[in-house]
Scaffold this active site. Sequence first.
Site, PDB file in Angstrom:
ATOM      1  N   GLU A 193      49.780  41.860  30.885  1.00 15.49           N
ATOM      2  CA  GLU A 193      49.757  43.021  31.711  1.00 15.49           C
ATOM      3  C   GLU A 193      50.998  43.256  32.205  1.00 15.49           C
ATOM      4  OE1 GLU A 193      48.860  43.953  35.305  1.00 15.49           O
ATOM      5  OE2 GLU A 193      48.031  41.882  35.937  1.00 15.49           O
ATOM      6  N   LYS A 196      40.634  39.462  42.722  1.00 15.44           N
ATOM      7  CA  LYS A 196      41.300  39.338  43.886  1.00 15.44           C
ATOM      8  C   LYS A 196      40.578  39.167  45.201  1.00 15.44           C
ATOM      9  CE  LYS A 196      44.178  42.714  42.289  1.00 15.44           C
ATOM     10  NZ  LYS A 196      44.557  42.799  40.902  1.00 15.44           N
TER      11      LYS A 196
END
Length: 304
Positions: free
Chosen positions: A26, A158
Amino acid sequence: MVGSRVRTPPDFGTWMVEAKPIVALESSVFAQGLPSPANRTAARTMIEAIESRGVIPLVTAIVKGTPAVGLMDEELERFLGRDGIEKVSARDLAQAMARGVDGATTVAAAIMLAHSAGIEVLATGGIGGVHRAPAYDESADLAELARTSIVVVCSGPKAILDLRATSERLDTLGVTIAGFGTSELPAFYGAESGIPVQRVDEPAMIASIFKAKRELGQTGALLVVQPPPAQYALPASVVERAVVEGIRESTRAGIQGAAITPFLLAYVDKATSGRAREVNLALLEQNAALAASIAVELTRFALR
Ligand code: PSU
Ligand code: MN
């Protein structure tokens, strides 16, 4: 076909026919997630980790309106410069194309592009997920992981997120999770979350799980999670303090939507005097290496 709109390198057709192993990356982690020059280090170490295993790395992005898998050197340079590069998630793809802008793709947008080109593996740092209160925000990464057949290698959601809520949502969506060398969902900056996952120790086993998922006709991703390298991992208490402060600060500043994740990542970097950035770089490289090994294993099945 959607895939025909995605620009690929000139040799891409040959690579596919010859079942060459490929790993997609990405680009939002380079253009929004990491500051310069750390983003350049991340891109270089990820690309080297993949190429050194005989695998082809291809960065996904919207290049002046063209969805692309595989950037030319000068294009990657522009994205690493960060200036004027928009953050593009699933909902933004069509608009970025029509407006002709440069867009760095999040996991959600990147897996759409990679899958439509026929690529089976993507590496990143941490996926997006369900944010903690008071932000009513949930990353589009989750919805796209639910409907895109691809292996995504990361270090868990995350730690700025609500990990338990994120894990429950992945469960509801039927996203298959494999803990590489761990029985616990990693928390991005560290190994521990207290959330159990099925452990897998061999890249070949990951390839077998993905094959089984395909045989079932079950759409959706196989999310491979591995803890960050131990020598860089941060104690959960240190991360937690920085995240709580960061959320308080982001709420006070009125940060919303797509801006939340980059804001919190930058806040945690600052609050840990850059230690968060070090672990981020180390885990990105490690994830790229594992993704490459999985791509090699997948070529044995020649699934495409
Ligand atoms: N992993 C990192 N750093 C990042 C990201 C992932 O180590 O910056 C990016 C990814 O592109 C991910 C995105 O898809 O953050 C999630 O953003 P949001 O929560 O706005 O969907
Ligand atoms: Mn959002």
